[in-house]
Design a protein around this motif. Structure first.
Motif, PDB file in Angstrom:
ATOM      1  N   VAL A   1       0.840  -1.193   0.000  1.00 37.33           N
ATOM      2  CA  VAL A   1       0.000   0.000   0.000  1.00 37.33           C
ATOM      3  C   VAL A   1       0.877   1.246   0.000  1.00 37.33           C
ATOM      4  N   ASN A   2       0.272   2.346  -0.406  1.00 36.92           N
ATOM      5  CA  ASN A   2       0.937   3.640  -0.407  1.00 36.92           C
ATOM      6  C   ASN A   2       0.187   4.562   0.539  1.00 36.92           C
ATOM      7  N   TYR A   3       0.937   5.291   1.334  1.00 37.03           N
ATOM      8  CA  TYR A   3       0.379   6.241   2.283  1.00 37.03           C
ATOM      9  C   TYR A   3       0.801   7.645   1.864  1.00 37.03           C
ATOM     10  N   THR A   4      -0.145   8.571   1.787  1.00 37.98           N
ATOM     11  CA  THR A   4       0.183   9.983   1.616  1.00 37.98           C
ATOM     12  C   THR A   4      -0.169  10.646   2.942  1.00 37.98           C
ATOM     13  N   LEU A   5       0.853  11.169   3.600  1.00 41.60           N
ATOM     14  CA  LEU A   5       0.666  11.764   4.921  1.00 41.60           C
ATOM     15  C   LEU A   5       0.146  13.195   4.804  1.00 41.60           C
ATOM     16  N   LEU A   6      -0.385  13.694   5.900  1.00 38.63           N
ATOM     17  CA  LEU A   6      -0.935  15.046   5.924  1.00 38.63           C
ATOM     18  C   LEU A   6       0.087  16.090   5.482  1.00 38.63           C
ATOM     19  N   ASP A   7       1.366  15.840   5.778  1.00 42.15           N
ATOM     20  CA  ASP A   7       2.409  16.805   5.405  1.00 42.15           C
ATOM     21  C   ASP A   7       2.882  16.624   3.961  1.00 42.15           C
ATOM     22  N   GLY A   8       2.242  15.699   3.220  1.00 44.17           N
ATOM     23  CA  GLY A   8       2.592  15.467   1.823  1.00 44.17           C
ATOM     24  C   GLY A   8       3.609  14.366   1.614  1.00 44.17           C
ATOM     25  N   GLN A   9       4.256  13.921   2.685  1.00 42.32           N
ATOM     26  CA  GLN A   9       5.240  12.840   2.581  1.00 42.32           C
ATOM     27  C   GLN A   9       4.561  11.567   2.101  1.00 42.32           C
ATOM     28  N   LYS A  10       5.281  10.812   1.278  1.00 43.06           N
ATOM     29  CA  LYS A  10       4.742   9.553   0.777  1.00 43.06           C
ATOM     30  C   LYS A  10       5.534   8.391   1.365  1.00 43.06           C
ATOM     31  N   LEU A  11       4.809   7.412   1.875  1.00 41.55           N
ATOM     32  CA  LEU A  11       5.407   6.183   2.393  1.00 41.55           C
ATOM     33  C   LEU A  11       4.748   5.014   1.682  1.00 41.55           C
ATOM     34  N   SER A  12       5.414   3.880   1.720  1.00 41.40           N
ATOM     35  CA  SER A  12       4.831   2.656   1.160  1.00 41.40           C
ATOM     36  C   SER A  12       5.287   1.481   2.005  1.00 41.40           C
ATOM     37  N   THR A  13       4.695   0.359   1.751  1.00 39.75           N
ATOM     38  CA  THR A  13       5.104  -0.861   2.451  1.00 39.75           C
ATOM     39  C   THR A  13       6.606  -1.077   2.267  1.00 39.75           C
ATOM     40  N   ASP A  14       7.091  -0.857   1.049  1.00 38.11           N
ATOM     41  CA  ASP A  14       8.511  -1.080   0.765  1.00 38.11           C
ATOM     42  C   ASP A  14       9.417  -0.079   1.473  1.00 38.11           C
ATOM     43  N   THR A  15       9.019   1.200   1.553  1.00 37.07           N
ATOM     44  CA  THR A  15       9.885   2.193   2.194  1.00 37.07           C
ATOM     45  C   THR A  15       9.945   1.991   3.703  1.00 37.07           C
TER      46      THR A  15
END
Length: 159
Positions: free
Chosen positions: A25-39
């Motif tokens: 999955v990909n997460y877009t955080l409130l501050d605009g940062q992007k995270l994913s399962t891989d990161t």
């Protein structure tokens, strides 16, 4: 009686260790940062599905914050995923006024909840090891003492 036994069985199942790979999955955080399962691999990650309208979620948030603060310097990450039905302005306001010290994502499309097994009940929390495997699923408020013990064990493991 049967209903109580069924509920107890369901809760026991809901809290069981699965060791399945965490969904991609990909997460877009409130501050605009992007995270994913891989990161997030290589860290112990707590993914908490919650809503501002969920009183249990709001009540457990100080413990989730304290857990994050306790372990963040050791490779521990928290991602709070607000449910699709939660108004983004409420989520943003909650995160700002409570000074949440971790990433908050709004699951606008419901794709993150679907990826984790179509989550409907909040709070639902997943603990993921450094290898990206789901180690524990909690429906309702976790036993934080037991959670801390498990986090300590997972942080000591090699990736």
């Amino acid at each position: 009686m049967l209903a109580a036994a069924a509920a107890a069985g369901w809760l026991a199942f809901g809290r069981s260790a699965t060791h399945e790979p965490a969904p991609q999955v990909n997460y877009t955080l409130l501050d605009g940062q992007k995270l994913s399962t891989d990161t997030l691999k290589g860290q112990v990650v707590l993914v908490n599905f919650w809503a501002t309208s969920c009183t249990t979620c709001v009540a457990e948030m100080p413990e989730i914050m304290a857990t994050h603060e306790k372990y963040k310097s050791r490779g521990y990450q928290t991602v709070a995923v607000a449910m699709a039905y939660d108004p983004p302005a409420y989520v943003s306001n909650f995160a700002q006024t409570r000074k949440l010290p971790f990433g908050v994502a709004i699951d606008n499309t419901g794709d993150i909840a679907k990826g984790f097994g179509d989550i409907k009940l909040t709070p639902t929390t997943f603990l993921i090891n450094k290898r990206g495997e789901i180690v524990k699923r909690y429906v309702g408020t976790p036993d934080f003492e037991a959670l801390h013990t498990l986090v300590e064990k997972l942080l000591a493991e090699k990736a």
